[in-house]
Scaffold this active site. Structure first.
Site, PDB file in Angstrom:
ATOM      1  N   GLN A  91       8.446  19.481   6.843  1.00 29.31           N
ATOM      2  CA  GLN A  91       9.677  19.025   6.189  1.00 29.31           C
ATOM      3  C   GLN A  91       9.490  18.918   4.672  1.00 29.31           C
ATOM      4  O   GLN A  91      10.438  19.125   3.912  1.00 29.31           O
ATOM      5  CB  GLN A  91      10.131  17.684   6.772  1.00 29.31           C
ATOM      6  CG  GLN A  91      10.485  17.739   8.256  1.00 29.31           C
ATOM      7  CD  GLN A  91      11.583  18.731   8.560  1.00 29.31           C
ATOM      8  OE1 GLN A  91      12.709  18.605   8.066  1.00 29.31           O
ATOM      9  NE2 GLN A  91      11.282  19.745   9.357  1.00 29.31           N
ATOM     10  N   LYS A 135       0.827  -1.209   0.000  1.00 27.09           N
ATOM     11  CA  LYS A 135       0.000   0.000   0.000  1.00 27.09           C
ATOM     12  C   LYS A 135       0.861   1.259   0.000  1.00 27.09           C
ATOM     13  O   LYS A 135       0.676   2.161  -0.822  1.00 27.09           O
ATOM     14  CB  LYS A 135      -0.909  -0.001   1.222  1.00 27.09           C
ATOM     15  CG  LYS A 135      -1.558   1.341   1.570  1.00 27.09           C
ATOM     16  CD  LYS A 135      -2.292   1.252   2.891  1.00 27.09           C
ATOM     17  CE  LYS A 135      -2.842   2.610   3.313  1.00 27.09           C
ATOM     18  NZ  LYS A 135      -1.802   3.522   3.826  1.00 27.09           N
ATOM     19  N   ASN A 136       1.807   1.353   0.922  1.00 27.71           N
ATOM     20  CA  ASN A 136       2.570   2.587   1.071  1.00 27.71           C
ATOM     21  C   ASN A 136       3.457   2.870  -0.137  1.00 27.71           C
ATOM     22  O   ASN A 136       3.727   4.030  -0.453  1.00 27.71           O
ATOM     23  CB  ASN A 136       3.405   2.539   2.350  1.00 27.71           C
ATOM     24  CG  ASN A 136       2.542   2.615   3.600  1.00 27.71           C
ATOM     25  OD1 ASN A 136       1.462   3.197   3.575  1.00 27.71           O
ATOM     26  ND2 ASN A 136       3.004   2.020   4.684  1.00 27.71           N
ATOM     27  N   ASP A 169       3.153   0.706  12.335  1.00 29.70           N
ATOM     28  CA  ASP A 169       1.926   0.145  11.759  1.00 29.70           C
ATOM     29  C   ASP A 169       1.601  -1.248  12.275  1.00 29.70           C
ATOM     30  O   ASP A 169       0.482  -1.747  12.064  1.00 29.70           O
ATOM     31  CB  ASP A 169       2.033   0.100  10.230  1.00 29.70           C
ATOM     32  CG  ASP A 169       1.817   1.464   9.592  1.00 29.70           C
ATOM     33  OD1 ASP A 169       1.478   2.414  10.326  1.00 29.70           O
ATOM     34  OD2 ASP A 169       1.986   1.586   8.375  1.00 29.70           O
ATOM     35  N   CYS A 201      -5.920   8.777   8.385  1.00 29.67           N
ATOM     36  CA  CYS A 201      -6.226   8.326   9.740  1.00 29.67           C
ATOM     37  C   CYS A 201      -5.743   9.340  10.765  1.00 29.67           C
ATOM     38  O   CYS A 201      -4.661   9.909  10.643  1.00 29.67           O
ATOM     39  CB  CYS A 201      -5.571   6.967  10.019  1.00 29.67           C
ATOM     40  SG  CYS A 201      -6.242   5.620   9.026  1.00 29.67           S
ATOM     41  N   ARG A 245      -9.144   0.505   3.408  1.00 29.66           N
ATOM     42  CA  ARG A 245      -8.127   1.384   2.844  1.00 29.66           C
ATOM     43  C   ARG A 245      -6.777   0.684   2.712  1.00 29.66           C
ATOM     44  O   ARG A 245      -5.912   1.161   1.973  1.00 29.66           O
ATOM     45  CB  ARG A 245      -7.952   2.634   3.717  1.00 29.66           C
ATOM     46  CG  ARG A 245      -9.110   3.625   3.656  1.00 29.66           C
ATOM     47  CD  ARG A 245      -8.775   4.893   4.430  1.00 29.66           C
ATOM     48  NE  ARG A 245      -7.433   5.335   4.052  1.00 29.66           N
ATOM     49  CZ  ARG A 245      -6.531   5.773   4.921  1.00 29.66           C
ATOM     50  NH1 ARG A 245      -6.787   5.796   6.203  1.00 29.66           N
ATOM     51  NH2 ARG A 245      -5.340   6.179   4.492  1.00 29.66           N
ATOM     52  N   ILE A 263       3.538  18.610   7.668  1.00 30.94           N
ATOM     53  CA  ILE A 263       4.225  18.533   6.377  1.00 30.94           C
ATOM     54  C   ILE A 263       5.287  19.632   6.278  1.00 30.94           C
ATOM     55  O   ILE A 263       5.678  20.018   5.173  1.00 30.94           O
ATOM     56  CB  ILE A 263       3.233  18.619   5.199  1.00 30.94           C
ATOM     57  CG1 ILE A 263       2.511  19.973   5.177  1.00 30.94           C
ATOM     58  CG2 ILE A 263       2.229  17.481   5.252  1.00 30.94           C
ATOM     59  CD1 ILE A 263       1.777  20.220   3.871  1.00 30.94           C
ATOM     60  N   ARG A 294       0.868  14.931  12.133  1.00 29.21           N
ATOM     61  CA  ARG A 294       1.583  14.462  10.950  1.00 29.21           C
ATOM     62  C   ARG A 294       1.887  15.681  10.080  1.00 29.21           C
ATOM     63  O   ARG A 294       1.338  15.855   9.000  1.00 29.21           O
ATOM     64  CB  ARG A 294       0.743  13.417  10.194  1.00 29.21           C
ATOM     65  CG  ARG A 294       0.318  12.266  11.085  1.00 29.21           C
ATOM     66  CD  ARG A 294      -0.752  11.409  10.456  1.00 29.21           C
ATOM     67  NE  ARG A 294      -0.213  10.385   9.602  1.00 29.21           N
ATOM     68  CZ  ARG A 294      -0.954   9.479   8.960  1.00 29.21           C
ATOM     69  NH1 ARG A 294      -2.266   9.494   9.097  1.00 29.21           N
ATOM     70  NH2 ARG A 294      -0.405   8.564   8.196  1.00 29.21           N
TER      71      ARG A 294
END
Length: 422
Positions: free
Chosen positions: A126, A22-23, A310, A117, A402, A124, A122
């Protein structure tokens, strides 16, 4: 809303095949924009996030089609719209990869701040730092990130924290920059390497992926290609935990064992038998639980090659019935214990103190109605429901859709009593 009905207490036995990662897929699909030609992506997982990206690219003007075997062909030459609105990305964290890809290809992108999620902060920052270092002007207004540059120029960039998303996003933009970009303190995860391999297959020059220094020589003319995405290490790890949790004996096909060393080590520490094999066509892992309750273990989540965040939640479900006390320290996301109240409803004895969870193992869990709060929390509840005797219902399974391809079908094939109720 659909939900799962699970009758637990059944031993899982048989063979399961892991899908594409997925990633990796969620970064490689946007990266096709850079090619300027048609690309064929093989071994894609059939999950909702992939379908969301298909819709986004189509609305932007790309031509996207699926082959009978599930591969995706993307032709980006029709893209005329470089704006990605909130209604397009509200359920998708990985939408930020469109920022680097569009900026690298067209010198302009306007992307809504991503959804996904809710598992903690999280940011952004960077990502933005990297785009600015390459010469882009970046603004954030009304929930939209706008980046533009007449010309991107390679630069040396030091990431203040190890971040997969920013590492990949800067790689995508740097491919379209003139000269060399050096990313220091880069993430080393397998899907970072997979994206680099895909870019190189299109004609880019990306070296050092998998180490903490990545060098991108930009400005090359890219072309279309065919590319097979790596197997999903998190899906594989989840099935390894499921086998252990149910006292099972499961062969997990289509894996890369080196990607699974952290979870394999912890399962073996818990008394589970893990064997790596090669049948001549592909690697596999065989996971066999030879004792009723696992031994307690301690876990600290870390960037790769450490224990993956995860898999923390599924592993906690297993440790909730360990014969003793286990400790988990969540170092990646500060809100990744949202599944704990659900496990407590099943009889788990878990205490949370900041980023540390103390799990006092109980002999068994009891069936209960359960509600997933995010993707991997949903996986943890599946593990718990399959361990518990009696009928559990797992709700909010849109989160699970997902990230896990054909979950109920794969579980039924190895002996689980699970059905989906629409």
């Amino acid at each position: 809303m659909a939900h799962y009905v699970i009758n637990g207490g059944k031993r899982l036995e048989g063979v399961v095949t892991i899908s594409g990662a997925k990633n990796a897929a969620l970064a490689i699909i946007p990266a096709t924009i850079l090619a300027g030609e048609s690309c064929l992506l093989e071994n894609l997982p059939s999950i909702d996030d992939v379908r969301t990206l298909e819709c986004i690219l189509t609305r932007m003007g790309a031509t996207v089609a699926f082959t009978p075997d599930g591969s995706m062909r993307v032709d980006p030459r029709g893209i005329r719209d470089y704006n990605v609105t909130f209604d397009m990305v509200r359920s998708l964290r990985a939408s930020y990869y469109l920022l680097g890809a569009l900026l690298g290809r067209y010198g302009y992108a306007k992307i809504a701040l991503p959804g996904g999620c809710m598992i903690g902060q999280r940011p952004i920052d960077q990502h933005i730092k990297g785009m600015r270092a390459l010469g882009a002007t970046v603004t954030v207004e009304n929930g939209m990130v706008t980046a533009r540059a007449d010309k991107l120029v390679g630069a040396e960039i030091y990431l203040d924290v190890v971040t997969v998303g920013a590492t990949i996003n800067i790689m995508l933009a740097a491919v379209g920059a003139t000269g060399q970009t050096i990313i220091n303190n880069a993430a080393k995860e397998p899907h970072v390497v997979d994206v680099a391999n895909f870019l190189n297959m299109m004609g880019a020059s990306v070296k050092g992926a998998g180490t903490d220094v990545i060098r991108v020589m930009g400005g090359r003319t890219l072309h279309g290609c065919s590319y097979a995405i790596i197997p999903d290490q998190i899906e594989a790890g989840t099935y390894m935990v499921l086998a252990a949790a149910t006292g099972g004996d499961v062969v997990i096909n289509n894996v890369i064992p080196t990607h699974l060393e952290a979870i394999s080590a912890k399962l073996m520490e818990a008394g589970v038998k893990v064997i790596e094999g090669d049948d001549g066509r592909e690697f596999f892992m065989r996971v066999t639980a030879e004792q009723i309750r696992p031994r307690p273990v301690n876990i600290k989540t870390l960037p790769y090659p450490g224990f993956p965040t995860d898999l923390q939640q599924p592993m906690m479900a297993l440790l909730s019935v360990a014969d003793g006390n286990s400790y988990i320290v969540e170092n990646i996301f500060e809100e990744r214990y949202n599944h704990v109240p659900e496990l407590r409803r099943m009889g788990a004895n878990i205490e949370i103190n900041g980023r540390m969870a103390t799990i006092d193992g109980v002999p068994k869990l009891s069936a209960a109605p359960l509600y997933a709060s995010d993707l991997r929390a949903g996986a943890a509840l599946i593990v718990a429901a399959l361990m518990a005797e009696g009928e559990s219902q797992v709700h909010n399974i849109g989160f699970i859709d997902r990230g896990y391809e054909y979950l109920e079908q794969k579980l039924r094939a190895i002996g689980a009593d699970i059905r989906r109720v629409e």
